[in-house]
Design a protein around this motif. Structure first.
Motif, mmCIF file in Angstrom:
data_model
loop_
_atom_site.group_PDB
_atom_site.id
_atom_site.type_symbol
_atom_site.label_atom_id
_atom_site.label_comp_id
_atom_site.label_asym_id
_atom_site.label_seq_id
_atom_site.Cartn_x
_atom_site.Cartn_y
_atom_site.Cartn_z
ATOM 1 N N LEU A 72 0.828 -1.197 0.000
ATOM 2 C CA LEU A 72 0.000 0.000 0.000
ATOM 3 C C LEU A 72 0.864 1.249 0.000
ATOM 4 O O LEU A 72 1.913 1.273 0.643
ATOM 5 C CB LEU A 72 -0.857 -0.025 1.280
ATOM 6 N N HIS A 73 0.462 2.270 -0.710
ATOM 7 C CA HIS A 73 1.071 3.588 -0.567
ATOM 8 C C HIS A 73 -0.042 4.625 -0.610
ATOM 9 O O HIS A 73 -1.160 4.344 -1.023
ATOM 10 C CB HIS A 73 2.152 3.852 -1.622
ATOM 11 N N LEU A 74 0.253 5.814 -0.147
ATOM 12 C CA LEU A 74 -0.743 6.873 -0.044
ATOM 13 C C LEU A 74 -0.562 7.871 -1.173
ATOM 14 O O LEU A 74 0.561 8.219 -1.534
ATOM 15 C CB LEU A 74 -0.619 7.585 1.311
ATOM 16 N N ASP A 75 -1.672 8.365 -1.723
ATOM 17 C CA ASP A 75 -1.673 9.383 -2.774
ATOM 18 C C ASP A 75 -2.334 10.640 -2.227
ATOM 19 O O ASP A 75 -3.388 10.563 -1.571
ATOM 20 C CB ASP A 75 -2.469 8.907 -3.994
ATOM 21 N N PHE A 76 -1.738 11.792 -2.531
ATOM 22 C CA PHE A 76 -2.252 13.077 -2.045
ATOM 23 C C PHE A 76 -2.381 14.049 -3.204
ATOM 24 O O PHE A 76 -1.481 14.158 -4.038
ATOM 25 C CB PHE A 76 -1.297 13.681 -1.001
ATOM 26 N N VAL A 77 -3.491 14.775 -3.252
ATOM 27 C CA VAL A 77 -3.680 15.850 -4.220
ATOM 28 C C VAL A 77 -3.138 17.122 -3.585
ATOM 29 O O VAL A 77 -3.493 17.457 -2.446
ATOM 30 C CB VAL A 77 -5.172 16.021 -4.581
ATOM 31 N N VAL A 78 -2.285 17.839 -4.332
ATOM 32 C CA VAL A 78 -1.660 19.064 -3.842
ATOM 33 C C VAL A 78 -1.771 20.145 -4.905
ATOM 34 O O VAL A 78 -2.047 19.857 -6.066
ATOM 35 C CB VAL A 78 -0.180 18.821 -3.464
ATOM 36 N N GLY A 79 -1.524 21.380 -4.505
ATOM 37 C CA GLY A 79 -1.587 22.482 -5.455
ATOM 38 C C GLY A 79 -0.338 22.621 -6.306
ATOM 39 O O GLY A 79 -0.408 22.866 -7.502
ATOM 40 N N ASP A 80 0.832 22.475 -5.706
ATOM 41 C CA ASP A 80 2.102 22.679 -6.398
ATOM 42 C C ASP A 80 3.062 21.562 -5.999
ATOM 43 O O ASP A 80 3.474 21.485 -4.841
ATOM 44 C CB ASP A 80 2.663 24.045 -6.014
ATOM 45 N N LEU A 81 3.414 20.711 -6.948
ATOM 46 C CA LEU A 81 4.246 19.540 -6.644
ATOM 47 C C LEU A 81 5.574 19.923 -5.999
ATOM 48 O O LEU A 81 5.954 19.366 -4.969
ATOM 49 C CB LEU A 81 4.525 18.734 -7.914
ATOM 50 N N GLU A 82 6.295 20.860 -6.596
ATOM 51 C CA GLU A 82 7.626 21.203 -6.078
ATOM 52 C C GLU A 82 7.560 21.891 -4.716
ATOM 53 O O GLU A 82 8.398 21.631 -3.855
ATOM 54 C CB GLU A 82 8.381 22.073 -7.087
ATOM 55 N N GLN A 83 6.581 22.736 -4.527
ATOM 56 C CA GLN A 83 6.447 23.416 -3.236
ATOM 57 C C GLN A 83 6.169 22.406 -2.122
ATOM 58 O O GLN A 83 6.784 22.448 -1.061
ATOM 59 C CB GLN A 83 5.330 24.457 -3.308
ATOM 60 N N VAL A 84 5.275 21.470 -2.366
ATOM 61 C CA VAL A 84 4.949 20.466 -1.361
ATOM 62 C C VAL A 84 6.115 19.495 -1.176
ATOM 63 O O VAL A 84 6.418 19.079 -0.066
ATOM 64 C CB VAL A 84 3.635 19.735 -1.704
ATOM 65 N N ALA A 85 6.811 19.162 -2.254
ATOM 66 C CA ALA A 85 7.988 18.296 -2.133
ATOM 67 C C ALA A 85 9.032 18.932 -1.224
ATOM 68 O O ALA A 85 9.614 18.260 -0.366
ATOM 69 C CB ALA A 85 8.584 18.009 -3.510
ATOM 70 N N GLN A 86 9.262 20.223 -1.382
ATOM 71 C CA GLN A 86 10.233 20.906 -0.514
ATOM 72 C C GLN A 86 9.773 20.920 0.937
ATOM 73 O O GLN A 86 10.583 20.755 1.856
ATOM 74 C CB GLN A 86 10.476 22.328 -1.017
ATOM 75 N N LEU A 87 8.476 21.100 1.161
ATOM 76 C CA LEU A 87 7.929 21.030 2.520
ATOM 77 C C LEU A 87 8.209 19.659 3.113
ATOM 78 O O LEU A 87 8.690 19.544 4.251
ATOM 79 C CB LEU A 87 6.422 21.304 2.502
ATOM 80 N N LEU A 88 7.928 18.613 2.354
ATOM 81 C CA LEU A 88 8.129 17.248 2.851
ATOM 82 C C LEU A 88 9.604 16.956 3.118
ATOM 83 O O LEU A 88 9.936 16.314 4.119
ATOM 84 C CB LEU A 88 7.556 16.235 1.864
ATOM 85 N N VAL A 89 10.491 17.426 2.275
ATOM 86 C CA VAL A 89 11.927 17.252 2.513
ATOM 87 C C VAL A 89 12.311 17.930 3.828
ATOM 88 O O VAL A 89 13.052 17.375 4.633
ATOM 89 C CB VAL A 89 12.758 17.783 1.324
ATOM 90 N N GLY A 90 11.778 19.110 4.063
ATOM 91 C CA GLY A 90 12.040 19.813 5.312
ATOM 92 C C GLY A 90 11.524 19.068 6.530
ATOM 93 O O GLY A 90 12.049 19.234 7.636
ATOM 94 N N LEU A 91 10.508 18.231 6.333
ATOM 95 C CA LEU A 91 9.942 17.444 7.436
ATOM 96 C C LEU A 91 10.628 16.092 7.594
ATOM 97 O O LEU A 91 10.305 15.350 8.513
ATOM 98 C CB LEU A 91 8.439 17.234 7.201
ATOM 99 N N GLY A 92 11.541 15.757 6.680
ATOM 100 C CA GLY A 92 12.276 14.506 6.814
ATOM 101 C C GLY A 92 12.068 13.497 5.704
ATOM 102 O O GLY A 92 12.634 12.408 5.740
ATOM 103 N N ALA A 93 11.255 13.815 4.698
ATOM 104 C CA ALA A 93 11.049 12.911 3.564
ATOM 105 C C ALA A 93 12.200 13.049 2.574
ATOM 106 O O ALA A 93 12.986 13.998 2.648
ATOM 107 C CB ALA A 93 9.723 13.229 2.868
ATOM 108 N N THR A 94 12.276 12.116 1.645
ATOM 109 C CA THR A 94 13.234 12.210 0.547
ATOM 110 C C THR A 94 12.492 11.997 -0.767
ATOM 111 O O THR A 94 11.443 11.359 -0.804
ATOM 112 C CB THR A 94 14.359 11.155 0.673
ATOM 113 N N ARG A 95 13.064 12.545 -1.810
ATOM 114 C CA ARG A 95 12.507 12.352 -3.146
ATOM 115 C C ARG A 95 12.986 10.992 -3.650
ATOM 116 O O ARG A 95 14.175 10.696 -3.573
ATOM 117 C CB ARG A 95 12.992 13.466 -4.063
#
Length: 123
Positions: A72-95
């Motif tokens: 299983l994996h989770l899918d999320f609808v967002v407004g701006d892919l790169e902006q949200v990706a940077q937020l997630l990286v700041g929270l500890g995620a990786t691309r």
């Protein structure tokens, strides 16, 4: 066909439930409930909650690994892919190094290694 069930939660296995629940709370908002060292519940304004459950022998899924069973994996609808990706990286995620989909979506890995997909559309 009459409805016989309603999905109310998705449970994510992980090595540190509180840490991973906090990652998703920072991303999605919401409130942590029913927290103990082995199980944490995150409620948001959506109808499905996210539960995080300790699994001592947790191994993150390999992304992508065609030889491993899909999980299983989770899918999320967002407004701006790169902006949200940077937020997630700041929270500890990786691309994720592998990015299928020709730019339609972006695959990230949460701090426990679970893939999550970001998309600007939900169809």
């Amino acid at each position: 066909m009459p409805t016989v069930a309603r999905l109310f939660a998705v449970t994510v296995d992980c090595p540190d439930p509180l840490s991973l629940a906090n990652f998703y709370r920072e991303f999605l908002g919401g409130e942590l409930r029913s927290s103990n060292p082995d199980f944490v519940v995150l409620t948001t304004d959506g109808s499905v909650r996210l539960d995080f459950q300790r699994v001592d022998n947790h191994r993150p899924p390999e992304w992508p690994d065609s030889g491993a069973p899909r999980r299983l994996h989770l899918d999320f609808v967002v407004g701006d892919l790169e902006q949200v990706a940077q937020l997630l990286v700041g929270l500890g995620a990786t691309r994720a190094s592998h990015q299928p989909g020709s730019g339609r979506f972006l695959v990230m890995l949460d701090p426990a290694g679970h893939p999550l997909c970001l998309s600007t559309e939900c169809n």
